[in-house]
Design a protein around this motif. Sequence first.
Motif, PDB file in Angstrom:
ATOM      1  N   ALA A  28     -37.501 -13.849   6.922  1.00 41.38           N
ATOM      2  CA  ALA A  28     -38.822 -14.239   6.419  1.00 41.38           C
ATOM      3  C   ALA A  28     -39.394 -13.250   5.400  1.00 41.38           C
ATOM      4  CB  ALA A  28     -39.794 -14.392   7.584  1.00 41.38           C
ATOM      5  N   GLY A  29     -38.765 -12.072   5.275  1.00 41.22           N
ATOM      6  CA  GLY A  29     -39.200 -11.126   4.260  1.00 41.22           C
ATOM      7  C   GLY A  29     -40.204 -10.088   4.703  1.00 41.22           C
ATOM      8  N   PHE A  30     -40.204  -9.746   5.997  1.00 36.83           N
ATOM      9  CA  PHE A  30     -41.062  -8.648   6.442  1.00 36.83           C
ATOM     10  C   PHE A  30     -40.281  -7.712   7.356  1.00 36.83           C
ATOM     11  CE2 PHE A  30     -41.972 -12.162   9.463  1.00 36.83           C
ATOM     12  CZ  PHE A  30     -41.706 -11.548  10.680  1.00 36.83           C
ATOM     13  N   ALA A  31     -40.707  -6.448   7.386  1.00 37.21           N
ATOM     14  CA  ALA A  31     -40.103  -5.468   8.284  1.00 37.21           C
ATOM     15  C   ALA A  31     -40.950  -5.374   9.552  1.00 37.21           C
ATOM     16  CB  ALA A  31     -40.037  -4.106   7.596  1.00 37.21           C
ATOM     17  N   VAL A  32     -40.340  -4.911  10.639  1.00 41.11           N
ATOM     18  CA  VAL A  32     -41.076  -4.819  11.898  1.00 41.11           C
ATOM     19  C   VAL A  32     -41.187  -3.372  12.363  1.00 41.11           C
ATOM     20  CG1 VAL A  32     -40.391  -7.136  12.592  1.00 41.11           C
ATOM     21  CG2 VAL A  32     -39.028  -5.200  13.345  1.00 41.11           C
ATOM     22  N   GLN A  33     -42.330  -3.076  12.931  1.00 43.72           N
ATOM     23  CA  GLN A  33     -42.563  -1.776  13.560  1.00 43.72           C
ATOM     24  C   GLN A  33     -42.903  -2.056  15.016  1.00 43.72           C
ATOM     25  OE1 GLN A  33     -45.288   0.964  11.539  1.00 43.72           O
ATOM     26  NE2 GLN A  33     -46.137   1.555  13.526  1.00 43.72           N
ATOM     27  N   ILE A  34     -41.979  -1.720  15.913  1.00 43.56           N
ATOM     28  CA  ILE A  34     -42.155  -2.040  17.329  1.00 43.56           C
ATOM     29  C   ILE A  34     -43.154  -1.082  17.974  1.00 43.56           C
ATOM     30  CG2 ILE A  34     -40.991  -2.342  19.549  1.00 43.56           C
ATOM     31  CD1 ILE A  34     -40.167  -4.388  17.421  1.00 43.56           C
ATOM     32  N   GLU A  35     -44.150  -1.664  18.648  1.00 38.49           N
ATOM     33  CA  GLU A  35     -45.177  -0.890  19.340  1.00 38.49           C
ATOM     34  C   GLU A  35     -45.029  -1.113  20.846  1.00 38.49           C
ATOM     35  OE1 GLU A  35     -47.318   1.121  17.881  1.00 38.49           O
ATOM     36  OE2 GLU A  35     -46.818   0.623  15.812  1.00 38.49           O
ATOM     37  N   PRO A  36     -44.601  -0.093  21.607  1.00 37.74           N
ATOM     38  CA  PRO A  36     -44.441  -0.267  23.048  1.00 37.74           C
ATOM     39  C   PRO A  36     -45.777  -0.309  23.779  1.00 37.74           C
ATOM     40  CG  PRO A  36     -43.914   1.988  22.411  1.00 37.74           C
ATOM     41  CD  PRO A  36     -44.178   1.244  21.151  1.00 37.74           C
ATOM     42  N   MET A  37     -45.931  -1.244  24.714  1.00 40.17           N
ATOM     43  CA  MET A  37     -47.154  -1.336  25.525  1.00 40.17           C
ATOM     44  C   MET A  37     -46.892  -2.161  26.776  1.00 40.17           C
ATOM     45  SD  MET A  37     -49.338  -3.781  22.917  1.00 40.17           S
ATOM     46  CE  MET A  37     -49.176  -2.520  21.659  1.00 40.17           C
ATOM     47  N   GLN A  38     -47.781  -2.009  27.760  1.00 33.06           N
ATOM     48  CA  GLN A  38     -47.641  -2.766  28.998  1.00 33.06           C
ATOM     49  C   GLN A  38     -47.851  -4.254  28.721  1.00 33.06           C
ATOM     50  OE1 GLN A  38     -46.519  -1.750  31.801  1.00 33.06           O
ATOM     51  NE2 GLN A  38     -46.643   0.460  31.557  1.00 33.06           N
ATOM     52  N   PHE A  39     -47.167  -5.092  29.493  1.00 33.79           N
ATOM     53  CA  PHE A  39     -47.229  -6.534  29.297  1.00 33.79           C
ATOM     54  C   PHE A  39     -48.666  -7.051  29.338  1.00 33.79           C
ATOM     55  CE2 PHE A  39     -47.042 -10.966  30.541  1.00 33.79           C
ATOM     56  CZ  PHE A  39     -46.016 -11.464  29.763  1.00 33.79           C
ATOM     57  N   SER A  40     -49.450  -6.541  30.290  1.00 40.58           N
ATOM     58  CA  SER A  40     -50.810  -7.050  30.497  1.00 40.58           C
ATOM     59  C   SER A  40     -51.752  -6.731  29.337  1.00 40.58           C
ATOM     60  CB  SER A  40     -51.395  -6.491  31.793  1.00 40.58           C
ATOM     61  OG  SER A  40     -51.407  -5.078  31.775  1.00 40.58           O
ATOM     62  N   THR A  41     -51.350  -5.838  28.436  1.00 43.37           N
ATOM     63  CA  THR A  41     -52.222  -5.450  27.312  1.00 43.37           C
ATOM     64  C   THR A  41     -51.824  -6.116  25.992  1.00 43.37           C
ATOM     65  OG1 THR A  41     -50.897  -3.504  26.703  1.00 43.37           O
ATOM     66  CG2 THR A  41     -52.585  -3.189  28.404  1.00 43.37           C
ATOM     67  N   LEU A  42     -50.759  -6.880  25.989  1.00 39.25           N
ATOM     68  CA  LEU A  42     -50.225  -7.437  24.743  1.00 39.25           C
ATOM     69  C   LEU A  42     -51.225  -8.350  24.021  1.00 39.25           C
ATOM     70  CD1 LEU A  42     -46.555  -8.242  25.815  1.00 39.25           C
ATOM     71  CD2 LEU A  42     -47.243  -6.615  24.042  1.00 39.25           C
ATOM     72  N   ILE A  43     -51.791  -9.297  24.739  1.00 45.34           N
ATOM     73  CA  ILE A  43     -52.682 -10.265  24.092  1.00 45.34           C
ATOM     74  C   ILE A  43     -53.936  -9.580  23.562  1.00 45.34           C
ATOM     75  CG2 ILE A  43     -54.172 -12.256  24.514  1.00 45.34           C
ATOM     76  CD1 ILE A  43     -51.969 -13.447  26.223  1.00 45.34           C
ATOM     77  N   ALA A  44     -54.504  -8.669  24.339  1.00 42.84           N
ATOM     78  CA  ALA A  44     -55.693  -7.938  23.886  1.00 42.84           C
ATOM     79  C   ALA A  44     -55.383  -7.119  22.636  1.00 42.84           C
ATOM     80  CB  ALA A  44     -56.205  -7.035  24.999  1.00 42.84           C
ATOM     81  N   ALA A  45     -54.190  -6.523  22.589  1.00 39.45           N
ATOM     82  CA  ALA A  45     -53.791  -5.743  21.413  1.00 39.45           C
ATOM     83  C   ALA A  45     -53.648  -6.641  20.184  1.00 39.45           C
ATOM     84  CB  ALA A  45     -52.480  -5.015  21.685  1.00 39.45           C
ATOM     85  N   LEU A  46     -53.162  -7.855  20.389  1.00 38.88           N
ATOM     86  CA  LEU A  46     -52.998  -8.797  19.277  1.00 38.88           C
ATOM     87  C   LEU A  46     -54.352  -9.275  18.758  1.00 38.88           C
ATOM     88  CD1 LEU A  46     -51.029 -10.503  17.537  1.00 38.88           C
ATOM     89  CD2 LEU A  46     -51.164 -12.269  19.299  1.00 38.88           C
ATOM     90  N   THR A  47     -55.230  -9.680  19.653  1.00 33.92           N
ATOM     91  CA  THR A  47     -56.521 -10.220  19.230  1.00 33.92           C
ATOM     92  C   THR A  47     -57.438  -9.153  18.632  1.00 33.92           C
ATOM     93  OG1 THR A  47     -57.389  -9.997  21.491  1.00 33.92           O
ATOM     94  CG2 THR A  47     -56.446 -12.127  20.876  1.00 33.92           C
ATOM     95  N   SER A  48     -57.187  -7.885  18.979  1.00 33.18           N
ATOM     96  CA  SER A  48     -58.003  -6.788  18.425  1.00 33.18           C
ATOM     97  C   SER A  48     -57.352  -6.151  17.195  1.00 33.18           C
ATOM     98  CB  SER A  48     -58.248  -5.722  19.492  1.00 33.18           C
ATOM     99  OG  SER A  48     -57.031  -5.147  19.923  1.00 33.18           O
ATOM    100  N   ASN A  49     -56.301  -6.801  16.684  1.00 36.37           N
ATOM    101  CA  ASN A  49     -55.628  -6.381  15.439  1.00 36.37           C
ATOM    102  C   ASN A  49     -54.867  -5.057  15.547  1.00 36.37           C
ATOM    103  OD1 ASN A  49     -56.574  -8.625  13.815  1.00 36.37           O
ATOM    104  ND2 ASN A  49     -58.569  -7.634  13.826  1.00 36.37           N
ATOM    105  N   LYS A  50     -54.575  -4.618  16.768  1.00 36.30           N
ATOM    106  CA  LYS A  50     -53.764  -3.408  16.925  1.00 36.30           C
ATOM    107  C   LYS A  50     -52.293  -3.706  16.630  1.00 36.30           C
ATOM    108  CE  LYS A  50     -56.850  -1.241  20.295  1.00 36.30           C
ATOM    109  NZ  LYS A  50     -57.043  -0.855  21.709  1.00 36.30           N
TER     110      LYS A  50
END
Length: 254
Positions: free
Chosen positions: A63-85
């Motif tokens: 798709a033409g983008f690079a990824v930077q993997i950010e490790p975090m607990q499963f329960s925090t994933l959605i909150a991290a996404l919605t808060s633009n982290k």
Amino acid sequence: MLLTRLVQAAIAALALVASPVSAQQVLKVGSTPTGVPFTFLDTKTNSIQGIMVDLITEIGKDAGFAVQIEPMQFSTLIAALTSNKIDIISAAMFITPARKEVIDFSEPFYAYGEGLLVPKSDSKNYTSQQDLKGEVVGAQVGTAFVDALKKTGLFSEVKAYDTIPDILRDVNTGRLKAGFADYPILAYNLKQGGFPEARIVESYKPSTVGAVGIGVRKGDAELLKKINASLAKLKANGTTTKILDKWGLKAQGT
């Protein structure tokens, strides 16, 4: 003459700075360190590896983008996404109606249900959750399984664990009667031999079956379109099958 050369050099330098450089977009991807083989912390490289890391990396390449993997607990994933982290979730996350109200998902990638884990000393061939009525059981916080278990009203207690290895440890030592978690993750962990006193009940029929997808923020329609297009291409050319084979899982229809 020298002045002319200096002016020309300055103009060339300015042109170089001003010219658009096609730097590849880097997107932050939330993954968990405890979901082997989907995602896990590789202590040799101190990086998150696994099926979902391989998948999003290949999608990014296409798709033409690079990824930077950010490790975090499963329960925090959605909150991290919605808060633009982070920009993307790529983990063993089921596509559920409740989650779809908060974030958007790609097309399904892989489907499975919960596995039942008990101590090896317990040889009973459980087939359903009803067989464990009144017992204390465990599941991972933030997963579809923990809420489903609580809603049944069957159990005297449903303990919420931060990670699946925590469940495996308590069942392995006999501190927990039974644990419920992603079947492929339980099977992979047991295959490694770290929990010799625990077993998966093969006679058990899962009650919560779901499909894993890649999560993006609501409104990121263009990104979602790219991810779905690349995912379809990777399925068609056999890349997803190779990724699953690498980690010991069989390709399946979702």
